[in-house]
Design a protein around this motif. Structure first.
Motif, short mmCIF file in Angstrom:
data_model
loop_
_atom_site.label_atom_id
_atom_site.label_comp_id
_atom_site.label_asym_id
_atom_site.label_seq_id
_atom_site.Cartn_x
_atom_site.Cartn_y
_atom_site.Cartn_z
N ASN A 1 4.71 0.45 8.81
CA ASN A 1 5.61 0.89 7.74
C ASN A 1 6.76 1.70 8.31
O ASN A 1 7.92 1.56 7.88
CB ASN A 1 4.84 1.75 6.73
CG ASN A 1 4.09 0.93 5.71
OD1 ASN A 1 4.43 -0.22 5.45
ND2 ASN A 1 3.06 1.51 5.13
N TYR A 2 6.45 2.57 9.26
CA TYR A 2 7.49 3.40 9.87
C TYR A 2 8.52 2.53 10.61
O TYR A 2 9.69 2.89 10.72
CB TYR A 2 6.83 4.39 10.82
CG TYR A 2 7.68 5.58 11.23
CD1 TYR A 2 8.73 6.04 10.44
CD2 TYR A 2 7.41 6.29 12.40
CE1 TYR A 2 9.49 7.14 10.80
CE2 TYR A 2 8.17 7.39 12.78
CZ TYR A 2 9.21 7.81 11.98
OH TYR A 2 9.96 8.89 12.35
N GLY B 1 1.32 9.32 6.54
CA GLY B 1 1.65 8.06 7.20
C GLY B 1 3.11 7.65 7.05
O GLY B 1 3.42 6.45 7.07
N TRP B 2 4.00 8.61 6.88
CA TRP B 2 5.43 8.35 6.66
C TRP B 2 5.67 7.55 5.38
O TRP B 2 6.80 7.15 5.10
CB TRP B 2 6.08 7.60 7.84
CG TRP B 2 5.87 8.21 9.16
CD1 TRP B 2 6.58 9.22 9.74
CD2 TRP B 2 4.86 7.84 10.13
NE1 TRP B 2 6.07 9.52 10.98
CE2 TRP B 2 5.02 8.68 11.26
CE3 TRP B 2 3.85 6.87 10.14
CZ2 TRP B 2 4.21 8.59 12.37
CZ3 TRP B 2 3.03 6.79 11.26
CH2 TRP B 2 3.21 7.64 12.35
N THR B 3 4.63 7.32 4.59
CA THR B 3 4.68 6.34 3.49
C THR B 3 4.37 6.95 2.13
O THR B 3 4.94 6.53 1.12
CB THR B 3 3.67 5.20 3.76
OG1 THR B 3 3.92 4.64 5.05
CG2 THR B 3 3.76 4.11 2.70
N HIS C 1 -5.73 1.09 9.44
CA HIS C 1 -4.88 1.88 8.55
C HIS C 1 -3.72 2.50 9.32
O HIS C 1 -2.57 2.47 8.86
CB HIS C 1 -5.69 2.98 7.87
CG HIS C 1 -6.85 2.48 7.07
ND1 HIS C 1 -8.11 3.03 7.15
CD2 HIS C 1 -6.95 1.45 6.19
CE1 HIS C 1 -8.92 2.38 6.34
NE2 HIS C 1 -8.25 1.42 5.75
N ASN D 1 5.75 -4.28 8.34
CA ASN D 1 4.36 -4.32 7.92
C ASN D 1 3.98 -5.68 7.33
O ASN D 1 4.11 -5.92 6.13
CB ASN D 1 4.07 -3.21 6.91
CG ASN D 1 2.57 -2.96 6.76
OD1 ASN D 1 1.75 -3.74 7.23
ND2 ASN D 1 2.23 -1.85 6.13
N TYR E 1 0.35 2.10 8.90
CA TYR E 1 1.31 3.19 8.74
C TYR E 1 2.43 3.11 9.80
O TYR E 1 3.61 3.29 9.49
CB TYR E 1 0.61 4.54 8.84
CG TYR E 1 -0.21 4.89 7.61
CD1 TYR E 1 0.33 4.78 6.33
CD2 TYR E 1 -1.52 5.37 7.74
CE1 TYR E 1 -0.41 5.12 5.21
CE2 TYR E 1 -2.27 5.71 6.62
CZ TYR E 1 -1.71 5.57 5.36
OH TYR E 1 -2.45 5.91 4.24
N TRP E 2 2.04 2.85 11.04
CA TRP E 2 3.06 2.71 12.08
C TRP E 2 3.99 1.54 11.76
O TRP E 2 5.21 1.63 11.96
CB TRP E 2 2.41 2.51 13.45
CG TRP E 2 1.90 3.75 14.10
CD1 TRP E 2 0.60 4.11 14.29
CD2 TRP E 2 2.69 4.80 14.70
NE1 TRP E 2 0.52 5.32 14.95
CE2 TRP E 2 1.78 5.77 15.22
CE3 TRP E 2 4.06 5.02 14.84
CZ2 TRP E 2 2.21 6.92 15.87
CZ3 TRP E 2 4.48 6.18 15.49
CH2 TRP E 2 3.57 7.12 15.99
N ALA F 1 1.30 12.37 10.15
CA ALA F 1 2.66 11.87 10.35
C ALA F 1 3.65 13.02 10.39
O ALA F 1 4.67 12.97 11.10
CB ALA F 1 3.03 10.90 9.24
#
Length: 408
Positions: free
Chosen positions: A254-255, A119-121, A247, A259, A251-252, A191
């Protein structure tokens, strides 16, 4: 008197999640490997409870707690060499990478650049050691795994630009790492599949480097335009607590480094795009008609074009329509590398991969699609006590056969 510390919150969460496991987390009929699915759902629930509780109590941020969980089994160093595989860490300028070179690899070797999911996270190359090591050994090809900076501290375009920079470094320093520049591919899951597709798209536009031989996209996240595709609608309850629409929205976000609860809610309900945008050409890039007929689902539950928050849409649409952020938004895919697209039947992201595959086919790109029956998101990730899923070995064998054909 209880002390509000992370171990205390963790203890409560483990006890609660353990109870949920004993009483059985509901799994959608048709999902195979229900033991693994429930184990992943329980683990996800523990993380969710602890991260949420820790943040509410001011102990730690939810992201830091999620990362703490995912690094529990990591030792931040490459696995030991074996008779079959040599593994070594390098730095491409300022980018950490891990190189997996089978002892039977050619010199120079066909090479796959691998970009991990999370999730890039969360997650890292350490979490993927088992996966990438086996891919390298079974294929006989060199794999280079990229440790890109994570969001939200490093939002788009930083992860994309880092992965692109690493890929270009492979081409320009190929001799140093024993890479055959005429036989380079890119791969990634979730991701990482997003980043792999974005890098492949950018590389297809550059004229001064060799063409990628192929891209391997494993249940990729390719668009933040619609969270009401048939797979988002039908698979949201496939494995409760694991990867659901909310969820992915998080994640998007966060990217994007936006958020907040209100923003996640807007994404999940498809209120983040305006009515005008929902009527634009971009909507055709995520149309359910791109899917096999059996996945069309109930169109009445899909994107409602009569609602949308203009204010939020105006804030984010420039980015969510950027093909390097969301490759499915690319207007022209005719020049991208051949692709092997793997999706999971019971994954909210299933349609992202299937739509992208169809759009590439329509653009004249050679594409192989494999929709793993009965599988859930993440079925290709194992290690640290997580057993392999039923279709993992079969999917790896399919990749090896595909790669050998493409690297001829």
């Amino acid at each position: 008197m209880f002390c509000c510390t992370l171990p205390f919150v963790l203890g409560l969460a483990v006890a609660f999640a353990g109870l949920s496991y004993v009483t059985y987390i509901p799994i959608k009929e048709g999902v195979v490997d229900t033991y693994q699915a429930r184990a992943m759902a329980t683990f996800a629930r523990v993380i969710d409870l602890v991260s949420g509780g820790a943040e509410n109590l001011g102990i730690a941020t939810s992201v830091s707690v999620m990362r703490w969980f995912t690094t529990l089994a990591s030792d931040n160093k490459p696995p030991p060499d074996t008779d079959e595989l040599k593994v070594k860490d390098y730095t491409f300028e300022d980018m950490p990478v891990r190189l997996y070179r089978p002892t039977r690899a050619l010199d120079p070797s066909p090479t796959v650049i691998y970009i991990h999911g999370g999730g890039w996270t969360i997650l890292s190359v350490d979490n993927y050691d088992d996966v990438v090591s086996e891919l390298a050994v079974k294929s006989g090809y060199t794999f280079i795994s990229i440790e890109y900076p994570l969001a939200p501290e490093n939002p788009f375009p930083v992860p994309f630009e880092t992965c692109l920079k690493a890929a270009l470094h492979v081409f320009t320093h190929a001799e140093t790492y024993g890479v055959d520049t005429q036989k380079v591919a890119i791969a990634g899951d979730s991701a990482g599949g997003n980043l792999a597709a974005a890098v492949a798209l950018k590389l297809s536009e550059l004229k001064d480097i060799p063409k990628l031989r192929f891209q391997w996209l494993i249940y990729p996240a390719l668009q933040a335009f619609s969270f009401k595709t048939p797979s988002y609608v039908s698979n949201d309850d496939a494995v409760i607590y694991f990867l659901q629409g909310e969820h992915m929205a998080g994640y998007w976000c966060n990217y994007l480094d936006i958020n907040t609860p209100s923003m996640r809610k807007a994404f999940t309900s498809n209120n983040h795009t305006s009515r005008k945008l929902k009527r634009s050409v971009y909507a055709s890039y995520v149309d359910y008609e791109l899917l096999p007929t059996k996945y069309h689902g109930d169109s009445s539950k899909q994107t409602n074009i009569d609602h949308g928050d203009d204010y939020i849409s105006n804030q984010i649409e420039k980015i969510i329509l950027n093909p390097y952020f969301a490759p499915l938004m690319a207007p022209d895919l005719s020049g991208v590398a051949p692709a092997f697209v793997v999706t999971a039947e019971f994954d909210v992201l299933r349609d992202d991969g299937l739509m992208y595959a169809q759009r590439m086919k329509d653009a004249g790109v050679d594409v192989v699609v494999y929709n793993s029956p009965g599988s859930i998101h993440g079925f290709m990730l194992w290690g640290s006590g997580i057993p392999k899923y039923a279709d993992t070995d079969n999917t790896i064998d399919m990749f090896v056969k595909y790669a050998k054909k493409q690297f001829k």
